[in-house]
Structures are given as C-alpha cells and as structure tokens.
Motif scaffolding. Sequence first.
Motif, PDB file in Angstrom:
ATOM      1  N   HIS A 191       0.834  -1.209   0.000  1.00  0.00           N
ATOM      2  CA  HIS A 191       0.000   0.000   0.000  1.00  0.00           C
ATOM      3  C   HIS A 191       0.870   1.262   0.000  1.00  0.00           C
ATOM      4  CE1 HIS A 191      -4.086  -1.494   0.390  1.00  0.00           C
ATOM      5  NE2 HIS A 191      -3.617  -2.434   1.191  1.00  0.00           N
ATOM      6  N   ARG A 192       1.929   1.256   0.792  1.00  0.00           N
ATOM      7  CA  ARG A 192       2.785   2.442   0.894  1.00  0.00           C
ATOM      8  C   ARG A 192       3.414   2.786  -0.448  1.00  0.00           C
ATOM      9  NH1 ARG A 192       7.890   2.765   1.331  1.00  0.00           N
ATOM     10  NH2 ARG A 192       8.196   0.634   2.024  1.00  0.00           N
ATOM     11  N   ILE A 193       3.967   1.804  -1.135  1.00  0.00           N
ATOM     12  CA  ILE A 193       4.607   2.067  -2.425  1.00  0.00           C
ATOM     13  C   ILE A 193       3.591   2.602  -3.426  1.00  0.00           C
ATOM     14  CG2 ILE A 193       5.711   0.979  -4.444  1.00  0.00           C
ATOM     15  CD1 ILE A 193       7.608   1.467  -2.065  1.00  0.00           C
ATOM     16  N   PHE A 194       2.449   1.953  -3.548  1.00  0.00           N
ATOM     17  CA  PHE A 194       1.440   2.410  -4.505  1.00  0.00           C
ATOM     18  C   PHE A 194       0.878   3.782  -4.139  1.00  0.00           C
ATOM     19  CE2 PHE A 194       1.129  -2.177  -5.632  1.00  0.00           C
ATOM     20  CZ  PHE A 194       1.503  -2.042  -6.971  1.00  0.00           C
ATOM     21  N   SER A 195       0.856   4.115  -2.857  1.00  0.00           N
ATOM     22  CA  SER A 195       0.343   5.430  -2.458  1.00  0.00           C
ATOM     23  C   SER A 195       1.373   6.534  -2.664  1.00  0.00           C
ATOM     24  CB  SER A 195      -0.117   5.401  -1.001  1.00  0.00           C
ATOM     25  OG  SER A 195       0.986   5.254  -0.135  1.00  0.00           O
ATOM     26  N   GLU A 196       2.646   6.172  -2.831  1.00  0.00           N
ATOM     27  CA  GLU A 196       3.706   7.172  -3.003  1.00  0.00           C
ATOM     28  C   GLU A 196       4.096   7.396  -4.457  1.00  0.00           C
ATOM     29  OE1 GLU A 196       6.904   5.792  -0.521  1.00  0.00           O
ATOM     30  OE2 GLU A 196       5.866   6.369   1.329  1.00  0.00           O
ATOM     31  N   ILE A 197       3.479   6.679  -5.376  1.00  0.00           N
ATOM     32  CA  ILE A 197       3.796   6.807  -6.800  1.00  0.00           C
ATOM     33  C   ILE A 197       2.513   7.146  -7.548  1.00  0.00           C
ATOM     34  CG2 ILE A 197       4.629   5.595  -8.861  1.00  0.00           C
ATOM     35  CD1 ILE A 197       6.343   3.860  -6.960  1.00  0.00           C
ATOM     36  N   ALA A 238      -6.535   4.995  -6.941  1.00  0.00           N
ATOM     37  CA  ALA A 238      -6.482   6.357  -6.419  1.00  0.00           C
ATOM     38  C   ALA A 238      -5.290   7.133  -6.968  1.00  0.00           C
ATOM     39  CB  ALA A 238      -6.425   6.332  -4.895  1.00  0.00           C
ATOM     40  N   ASN A 239      -4.246   6.430  -7.407  1.00  0.00           N
ATOM     41  CA  ASN A 239      -3.013   7.097  -7.831  1.00  0.00           C
ATOM     42  C   ASN A 239      -2.668   6.854  -9.297  1.00  0.00           C
ATOM     43  OD1 ASN A 239      -2.374   8.415  -5.447  1.00  0.00           O
ATOM     44  ND2 ASN A 239      -1.537   6.551  -4.569  1.00  0.00           N
TER      45      ASN A 239
END
Length: 173
Positions: free
Chosen positions: A88-94, A128-129
């Motif tokens: 989740h963190r990686i996908f939310s930061e890109i 979302a991203n």
Amino acid sequence: RAHHNIPAKKIMAQKAGHLIHDGDIVFLDQSSSAFFVAHELLKKSNITVVTNNIEIISFLSQSDIEVISCGGRLSKSNRNCLMGDDAHRIFSEIYADIMFFSAKSLSPDGIIYDCVREEVCIRNTMLANARTKVFMCDSEKFNRFSGYKQCILEDIDYLITEVTDTGFIKEYR
C-alpha cells in the motif's frame, strides 16, 4: 488462472498496448491479464512498471524496463501476489500515468467485483493514484458477481475485452 482463456488475454493485452506511451509509469496488478500486458510493454521505450505481481517482476527482469516491486508479504490465496502495508505504501507514493487491472467479475449493472478482499484494497490504492484506469475483463466474467466490490464502470476510463460488442457503454476497442 494464468493458463485459463489465454487467447482472450492476448487480445486484450494487444488492445491495451495501444494505450501505453513511451515514458509512461504503469501500474500492473497481480492478475494474469496484467502479465500479458507486460509482454506488450517490451515494444515501448523508457517505461517504468510498478507491480505487486511476482511473475511480472521476474519476466521484466530480462528487459530494459525499469521495474519497481511494491514489496510486502506473499498472499496465501494467490502466490504471485504481494500485499500488505508495504505494498500500500509504495502504490500510495507513486502516481502512474496508466493502470491495468482485472478482477473476478462484472455484474450486469456495471459493478466490478473480486473474490479476495486484500487484493481489492491494493487495487483501490492503485486506482487512487493512476491518471488513466483500464479494466481488462474477458467475456467469461460478464454478468457475474463475487464477494467484494472493487468499483463501478464509471470509475474507470476504459473497459477492454476480447469481444467486439459487450453491451457496456464504456469500452475501448
């Protein structure tokens, strides 16, 4: 799943390839349909792929494509899928230019469903991203239901399938 309905997945992947541009950042989910899209990426330049699909990571490791693994823990239900807080963190930061995903079913009223809750949650972060959202759905998944709602057709930009007329309004041919 990877060996089921391969001709349809190849047709969908070829259609998907037309939506990808040189220099794009591409999210690919853990689906077998996304694995076939990875093959189409070999025809592009300067692509970055972010994925939670171990097979895609392995396949693209033999190419010049930049690959970012989301990390995380291996799913018990889908041994090709990474999930959890790290993912989740990686996908939310890109922020991706385009995202390709599949799911278990598409109901007659345009609701996209899947059968694994954690996979739905990871895809929600991807959705979302991503600027452009592409749902790949072979016709065997039409008019079906599964346990967890992913999103609705209005939430995506393109529906790609192997058939030429689906009856759904939103479709890329």
